[in-house]
Design a protein around this motif. Sequence first.
Motif, PDB file in Angstrom:
ATOM      1  N   ASP A  39      -7.371   8.227  -1.504  1.00 54.60           N
ATOM      2  CA  ASP A  39      -7.559   8.317  -0.054  1.00 54.60           C
ATOM      3  C   ASP A  39      -6.372   7.793   0.737  1.00 54.60           C
ATOM      4  O   ASP A  39      -6.099   8.291   1.840  1.00 54.60           O
ATOM      5  CB  ASP A  39      -8.827   7.547   0.338  1.00 54.60           C
ATOM      6  N   THR A  40      -5.678   6.807   0.209  1.00 56.56           N
ATOM      7  CA  THR A  40      -4.563   6.217   0.959  1.00 56.56           C
ATOM      8  C   THR A  40      -3.241   6.915   0.676  1.00 56.56           C
ATOM      9  O   THR A  40      -2.176   6.340   0.873  1.00 56.56           O
ATOM     10  CB  THR A  40      -4.445   4.714   0.654  1.00 56.56           C
ATOM     11  N   HIS A  41      -3.299   8.159   0.177  1.00 58.47           N
ATOM     12  CA  HIS A  41      -2.106   8.982   0.030  1.00 58.47           C
ATOM     13  C   HIS A  41      -2.103  10.069   1.107  1.00 58.47           C
ATOM     14  O   HIS A  41      -3.156  10.461   1.608  1.00 58.47           O
ATOM     15  CB  HIS A  41      -2.059   9.656  -1.344  1.00 58.47           C
ATOM     16  N   GLN A  42      -0.919  10.563   1.420  1.00 60.28           N
ATOM     17  CA  GLN A  42      -0.846  11.679   2.353  1.00 60.28           C
ATOM     18  C   GLN A  42      -1.536  12.905   1.771  1.00 60.28           C
ATOM     19  O   GLN A  42      -1.522  13.106   0.551  1.00 60.28           O
ATOM     20  CB  GLN A  42       0.620  11.993   2.663  1.00 60.28           C
ATOM     21  N   PRO A  43      -2.137  13.758   2.632  1.00 64.13           N
ATOM     22  CA  PRO A  43      -2.217  13.615   4.100  1.00 64.13           C
ATOM     23  C   PRO A  43      -3.279  12.594   4.495  1.00 64.13           C
ATOM     24  O   PRO A  43      -4.372  12.569   3.931  1.00 64.13           O
ATOM     25  CB  PRO A  43      -2.610  15.021   4.557  1.00 64.13           C
ATOM     26  N   TYR A  44      -2.937  11.734   5.465  1.00 68.83           N
ATOM     27  CA  TYR A  44      -3.876  10.731   5.932  1.00 68.83           C
ATOM     28  C   TYR A  44      -4.898  11.385   6.866  1.00 68.83           C
ATOM     29  O   TYR A  44      -4.550  12.171   7.734  1.00 68.83           O
ATOM     30  CB  TYR A  44      -3.153   9.619   6.703  1.00 68.83           C
ATOM     31  N   HIS A  45      -6.170  11.015   6.671  1.00 66.95           N
ATOM     32  CA  HIS A  45      -7.226  11.502   7.544  1.00 66.95           C
ATOM     33  C   HIS A  45      -7.602  10.417   8.544  1.00 66.95           C
ATOM     34  O   HIS A  45      -7.522   9.224   8.241  1.00 66.95           O
ATOM     35  CB  HIS A  45      -8.462  11.900   6.725  1.00 66.95           C
ATOM     36  N   GLU A  46      -8.005  10.841   9.706  1.00 67.88           N
ATOM     37  CA  GLU A  46      -8.419   9.905  10.753  1.00 67.88           C
ATOM     38  C   GLU A  46      -9.899   9.589  10.540  1.00 67.88           C
ATOM     39  O   GLU A  46     -10.778  10.287  11.033  1.00 67.88           O
ATOM     40  CB  GLU A  46      -8.144  10.514  12.124  1.00 67.88           C
ATOM     41  N   ARG A  47     -10.164   8.547   9.778  1.00 61.80           N
ATOM     42  CA  ARG A  47     -11.517   8.221   9.344  1.00 61.80           C
ATOM     43  C   ARG A  47     -12.268   7.417  10.409  1.00 61.80           C
ATOM     44  O   ARG A  47     -11.861   6.327  10.804  1.00 61.80           O
ATOM     45  CB  ARG A  47     -11.479   7.400   8.053  1.00 61.80           C
ATOM     46  N   ALA A  48     -13.377   7.981  10.878  1.00 63.60           N
ATOM     47  CA  ALA A  48     -14.241   7.263  11.813  1.00 63.60           C
ATOM     48  C   ALA A  48     -15.147   6.321  11.016  1.00 63.60           C
ATOM     49  O   ALA A  48     -15.535   6.638   9.882  1.00 63.60           O
ATOM     50  CB  ALA A  48     -15.082   8.259  12.611  1.00 63.60           C
ATOM     51  N   PRO A  49     -15.481   5.169  11.561  1.00 63.99           N
ATOM     52  CA  PRO A  49     -15.174   4.670  12.904  1.00 63.99           C
ATOM     53  C   PRO A  49     -13.930   3.799  12.968  1.00 63.99           C
ATOM     54  O   PRO A  49     -13.735   3.059  13.938  1.00 63.99           O
ATOM     55  CB  PRO A  49     -16.421   3.844  13.214  1.00 63.99           C
ATOM     56  N   TRP A  50     -13.087   3.856  11.952  1.00 59.89           N
ATOM     57  CA  TRP A  50     -11.987   2.888  11.853  1.00 59.89           C
ATOM     58  C   TRP A  50     -10.715   3.346  12.543  1.00 59.89           C
ATOM     59  O   TRP A  50      -9.853   2.521  12.850  1.00 59.89           O
ATOM     60  CB  TRP A  50     -11.698   2.606  10.371  1.00 59.89           C
TER      61      TRP A  50
END
Length: 252
Positions: A39-50
């Motif tokens: 998960d912490t590799h590209q492409p990064y996703h804009e994970r809600a709610p963080w």
Amino acid sequence: DRFEQHRDADARQLAEVLAGVLAGADDERPRFVYLHLMDTHQPYHERAPWYAPRPGPLGNHEAAYDSEISFADDALRGMYERFGWADHTVMCVVSDHGEGFGEGGLVGHGPSLSWVVNRCVMLFSGAGVEPGRVHATVSLVDVVPTLLELAGLPPPEGLDGRSLLPLADPARRAAAEADAATRPTFAHRRHRPPILHRFLWSVVLGRWKLIHDEVETRSWLYDIDADPHEEHDVSATSPALVAQLSELRRVQ
């Protein structure tokens, strides 16, 4: 005994895969589970709610990366509770590299052995691990002997690493930290042609870190106690120390 690769699965989806695997396992037998979260590799996703937007040319990328860390952390918490890892389980969370967002000109984890890439998380929990934070320099090669000791198993001959449990024991920590300061730890990064030809290696000994580029035959030396972000190369004024640290790699 079993290996599965799910290239497009995120941490929560991987938890469902693991649930299926564990459902068919013999609960009476000890088992070893390795999870590699991407998960912490590209492409990064804009994970809600963080996720929350940030200013700057790389601000949103860094914010998305941080939200991925929180997403993975939340998924691990869920697995910890769901699968009962608090009971009779030794757990290790470790990263193989960090990620740059402009520090020293580095973006991502390209051809570099800077602090951004090499200063990674390493967490152990379970029976035999005392709560605390250790500041000694350690290595990924120490993970296996540490897990083996926690499991009550002898390490095989020829391992480069050492168990880190003395560092986790308040009664032995001071002596173990002093011993760690005299132990050289190494890292390397190789990139092959035709895309890029570069081979870097580094050694940390106490407060000193040397990075050497085998292709360009140049070195950088940092006092990581006084200069933890490795901004001031002192190799030109400390040639004897550069030679001493370079010799450690040849000895190894």
